[in-house]
Motif scaffolding. Structure first.
Motif, PDB file in Angstrom:
ATOM      1  N   UNK A 188       0.820  -1.209   0.000  1.00  0.00           N
ATOM      2  CA  UNK A 188       0.000   0.000   0.000  1.00  0.00           C
ATOM      3  C   UNK A 188       0.854   1.259   0.000  1.00  0.00           C
ATOM      4  N   UNK A 189       1.940   1.252   0.748  1.00  0.00           N
ATOM      5  CA  UNK A 189       2.786   2.441   0.798  1.00  0.00           C
ATOM      6  C   UNK A 189       3.484   2.679  -0.535  1.00  0.00           C
ATOM      7  N   UNK A 190       3.870   1.611  -1.209  1.00  0.00           N
ATOM      8  CA  UNK A 190       4.435   1.784  -2.551  1.00  0.00           C
ATOM      9  C   UNK A 190       3.401   2.410  -3.477  1.00  0.00           C
ATOM     10  N   UNK A 191       2.187   1.932  -3.392  1.00  0.00           N
ATOM     11  CA  UNK A 191       1.119   2.483  -4.226  1.00  0.00           C
ATOM     12  C   UNK A 191       0.852   3.944  -3.872  1.00  0.00           C
ATOM     13  N   UNK A 192       0.785   4.249  -2.573  1.00  0.00           N
ATOM     14  CA  UNK A 192       0.470   5.610  -2.141  1.00  0.00           C
ATOM     15  C   UNK A 192       1.525   6.599  -2.613  1.00  0.00           C
TER      16      UNK A 192
ATOM     17  N   UNK B 171       5.628   8.349   7.607  1.00  0.00           N
ATOM     18  CA  UNK B 171       6.684   9.326   7.347  1.00  0.00           C
ATOM     19  C   UNK B 171       7.961   8.650   6.861  1.00  0.00           C
ATOM     20  N   UNK B 172       8.250   7.457   7.376  1.00  0.00           N
ATOM     21  CA  UNK B 172       9.431   6.727   6.929  1.00  0.00           C
ATOM     22  C   UNK B 172       9.334   6.340   5.462  1.00  0.00           C
ATOM     23  N   UNK B 173       8.112   6.206   4.968  1.00  0.00           N
ATOM     24  CA  UNK B 173       7.927   5.837   3.566  1.00  0.00           C
ATOM     25  C   UNK B 173       8.243   6.988   2.622  1.00  0.00           C
ATOM     26  N   UNK B 174       8.367   8.189   3.157  1.00  0.00           N
ATOM     27  CA  UNK B 174       8.687   9.350   2.320  1.00  0.00           C
ATOM     28  C   UNK B 174      10.197   9.531   2.272  1.00  0.00           C
ATOM     29  N   UNK B 175      10.747   9.848   1.118  1.00  0.00           N
ATOM     30  CA  UNK B 175      12.197   9.993   1.015  1.00  0.00           C
ATOM     31  C   UNK B 175      12.701  11.244   1.740  1.00  0.00           C
ATOM     32  N   UNK B 176      13.917  11.150   2.237  1.00  0.00           N
ATOM     33  CA  UNK B 176      14.643  12.301   2.790  1.00  0.00           C
ATOM     34  C   UNK B 176      14.001  12.921   4.022  1.00  0.00           C
ATOM     35  N   UNK B 177      13.264  12.126   4.786  1.00  0.00           N
ATOM     36  CA  UNK B 177      12.724  12.607   6.060  1.00  0.00           C
ATOM     37  C   UNK B 177      13.568  11.993   7.172  1.00  0.00           C
TER      38      UNK B 177
ATOM     39  N   UNK C 205      13.602   1.442  12.947  1.00  0.00           N
ATOM     40  CA  UNK C 205      13.053   2.290  11.877  1.00  0.00           C
ATOM     41  C   UNK C 205      13.835   2.167  10.572  1.00  0.00           C
ATOM     42  N   UNK C 206      15.162   2.088  10.668  1.00  0.00           N
ATOM     43  CA  UNK C 206      15.966   1.983   9.446  1.00  0.00           C
ATOM     44  C   UNK C 206      15.691   0.682   8.715  1.00  0.00           C
ATOM     45  N   UNK C 207      15.469  -0.411   9.448  1.00  0.00           N
ATOM     46  CA  UNK C 207      15.170  -1.690   8.808  1.00  0.00           C
ATOM     47  C   UNK C 207      13.804  -1.647   8.137  1.00  0.00           C
ATOM     48  N   UNK C 208      12.863  -0.972   8.778  1.00  0.00           N
ATOM     49  CA  UNK C 208      11.525  -0.876   8.183  1.00  0.00           C
ATOM     50  C   UNK C 208      11.571  -0.028   6.917  1.00  0.00           C
ATOM     51  N   UNK C 209      12.320   1.056   6.937  1.00  0.00           N
ATOM     52  CA  UNK C 209      12.456   1.907   5.741  1.00  0.00           C
ATOM     53  C   UNK C 209      13.118   1.125   4.615  1.00  0.00           C
ATOM     54  N   UNK C 210      14.128   0.327   4.926  1.00  0.00           N
ATOM     55  CA  UNK C 210      14.811  -0.473   3.903  1.00  0.00           C
ATOM     56  C   UNK C 210      13.858  -1.495   3.296  1.00  0.00           C
ATOM     57  N   UNK C 211      12.951  -2.046   4.122  1.00  0.00           N
ATOM     58  CA  UNK C 211      11.978  -3.007   3.613  1.00  0.00           C
ATOM     59  C   UNK C 211      11.036  -2.356   2.626  1.00  0.00           C
ATOM     60  N   UNK C 212      10.569  -1.156   2.934  1.00  0.00           N
ATOM     61  CA  UNK C 212       9.660  -0.444   2.045  1.00  0.00           C
ATOM     62  C   UNK C 212      10.355  -0.092   0.734  1.00  0.00           C
ATOM     63  N   UNK C 213      11.633   0.244   0.805  1.00  0.00           N
ATOM     64  CA  UNK C 213      12.368   0.664  -0.401  1.00  0.00           C
ATOM     65  C   UNK C 213      12.844  -0.507  -1.240  1.00  0.00           C
ATOM     66  N   UNK C 214      12.719  -1.725  -0.705  1.00  0.00           N
ATOM     67  CA  UNK C 214      13.241  -2.888  -1.435  1.00  0.00           C
ATOM     68  C   UNK C 214      12.376  -3.233  -2.628  1.00  0.00           C
TER      69      UNK C 214
ATOM     70  N   UNK D 248      -1.621   9.649   2.407  1.00  0.00           N
ATOM     71  CA  UNK D 248      -0.672   8.578   2.685  1.00  0.00           C
ATOM     72  C   UNK D 248      -1.227   7.626   3.751  1.00  0.00           C
ATOM     73  N   UNK D 249      -2.480   7.218   3.579  1.00  0.00           N
ATOM     74  CA  UNK D 249      -3.144   6.298   4.515  1.00  0.00           C
ATOM     75  C   UNK D 249      -3.290   6.904   5.917  1.00  0.00           C
ATOM     76  N   UNK D 250      -3.364   8.232   5.973  1.00  0.00           N
ATOM     77  CA  UNK D 250      -3.250   8.904   7.270  1.00  0.00           C
ATOM     78  C   UNK D 250      -4.320   8.529   8.269  1.00  0.00           C
ATOM     79  N   UNK D 251      -5.521   8.220   7.821  1.00  0.00           N
ATOM     80  CA  UNK D 251      -6.590   7.977   8.778  1.00  0.00           C
ATOM     81  C   UNK D 251      -6.992   6.508   8.879  1.00  0.00           C
TER      82      UNK D 251
END
Length: 339
Positions: free
Chosen positions: A207-211, A295-301, A330-339, A219-222
């Motif tokens: 979903x985050x890739x799609x968003x 927020x982690x799904x957004x680049x450069x935050x 958090x860094x591992x979760x961000x890497x998973x989303x970016x993979x 960004x699925x905020x609610x």
């Protein structure tokens, strides 16, 4: 709980080991004066979700949703600007789907007894329903929204309130998810609703890739931690959940929540745990971590900025809390989303 039908898995031979999705049977209802642009937008967004996650262009192999256009009959229907749409199935020949979409219409919306019965049967069989803009009027006419939370286009508020006064309308909210009933007030939140559907059926990472691709405004905020967790029957705890989901990053405490719903802290804790299996403190933390994930799904935050904006005193406290709730750094979760 969503009941998912078994489906054949579609896969491309080059990606069979890495990318296999179970395509969710999906029906989009079309009829005269429907908005063709909205129909095709939803259909193509759901198709894009699959190609983004499979990283290859074969729509059949990458499909996350197996979409069929369903009309009152198999005869073409004319959209409100003129172009005809051809149903692939009719109300009589349609399959049981896990997802039903009621798009927007221009002017009067279809509300034949056969259509309303078909929508109710779909829901009673465990299906999920997305109603967009004036499509909310169709959903309201079935009675399924009585006593439930929903949003609508401001132009439709009076009509819905006149015929179905039991619907709890919040037209100021672009998107409302109440269990398996999802209502979107207009086109932009319909894109967000598609992101929610990808999350519901295929997980948060997809979903985050799609968003990010769709530039989903919220960004699925609610709908993050609330996904599937409002289906209990304690309406005051539902109100507490909504308050927490809206204000979790603002430093609220269980005492603030209790005051908001006019309940003692002790009673709140007891009923909250009975309905959800977690305490108010745990739910507040979960909501804060869900916002951090978005927020982690957004680049450069930076992690420091995320920590501050989600209400943590410093980055170290944020890292510990994130690992406690998400099970990884958090860094591992961000890497998973970016993979």
């Amino acid at each position: 709980m969503i009941i998912l039908s078994p489906h054949a898995k579609r896969r491309d031979t080059l990606f069979a080991m890495q990318h296999t999705f179970s395509a969710i049977p999906t029906s989009i209802y079309i009829d005269h004066n429907c908005w063709a642009g909205g129909v095709m937008l939803i259909r193509e967004l759901l198709a894009v979700a699959g190609t983004l996650n499979a990283r290859e262009p074969d729509l059949h192999a990458a499909a996350m949703f197996d979409v069929a256009l369903v009309g009152p009959t198999l005869q073409p229907v004319r959209s409100f600007t003129g172009p005809a749409l051809l149903p692939e199935r009719s109300l009589r020949t349609s399959r049981q789907a896990d997802l039903l979409v009621l798009p927007s219409f221009y002017g009067d919306v279809p509300a034949s007894p056969a259509l309303l019965r078909w929508v109710v049967r779909h829901y009673d069989a465990g299906g999920c329903i997305l109603a967009s803009a004036s499509g909310v009027r169709i959903l309201a006419e079935t009675g399924l929204l009585d006593g439930r939370d929903a949003t609508c286009n401001l132009a439709d508020r009076r009509a819905i309130a006149a015929t179905r006064p039991a619907v709890r309308l919040s037209p100021q909210s672009p998107l409302v998810v109440d269990g398996r009933l999802i209502t979107a007030a207009s086109i932009t939140p319909t894109i967000d609703a598609c992101a929610h559907l990808v999350s519901r059926f295929h997980g948060e990472k997809a979903a985050l890739k799609f968003a990010r691709y769709a530039n989903s405004a919220r960004q699925l905020a609610d709908v993050g931690v609330a996904n599937g967790r409002h289906e209990h029957l304690d309406v005051r705890i539902q109100a507490a959940q909504r308050y927490i989901e809206q204000h979790s990053c603002a430093g609220i405490t269980p005492d603030d929540v209790a005051r908001h719903i006019a309940m003692s802290q002790r009673n709140l804790a007891r009923r909250f745990s009975a309905a959800l299996g977690v305490t108010p403190v745990q739910y507040i933390l979960q909501c804060r971590i869900e916002q951090a994930k978005r927020m982690l799904a957004k680049p450069n935050v930076s992690l420091r900025r995320i920590a501050i904006e989600t209400g943590f005193s410093d980055e170290a406290v944020f890292r510990r809390a994130f690992k406690q709730v998400a099970g990884q750094a958090p860094s591992a979760w961000r890497a998973l989303i970016d993979s």
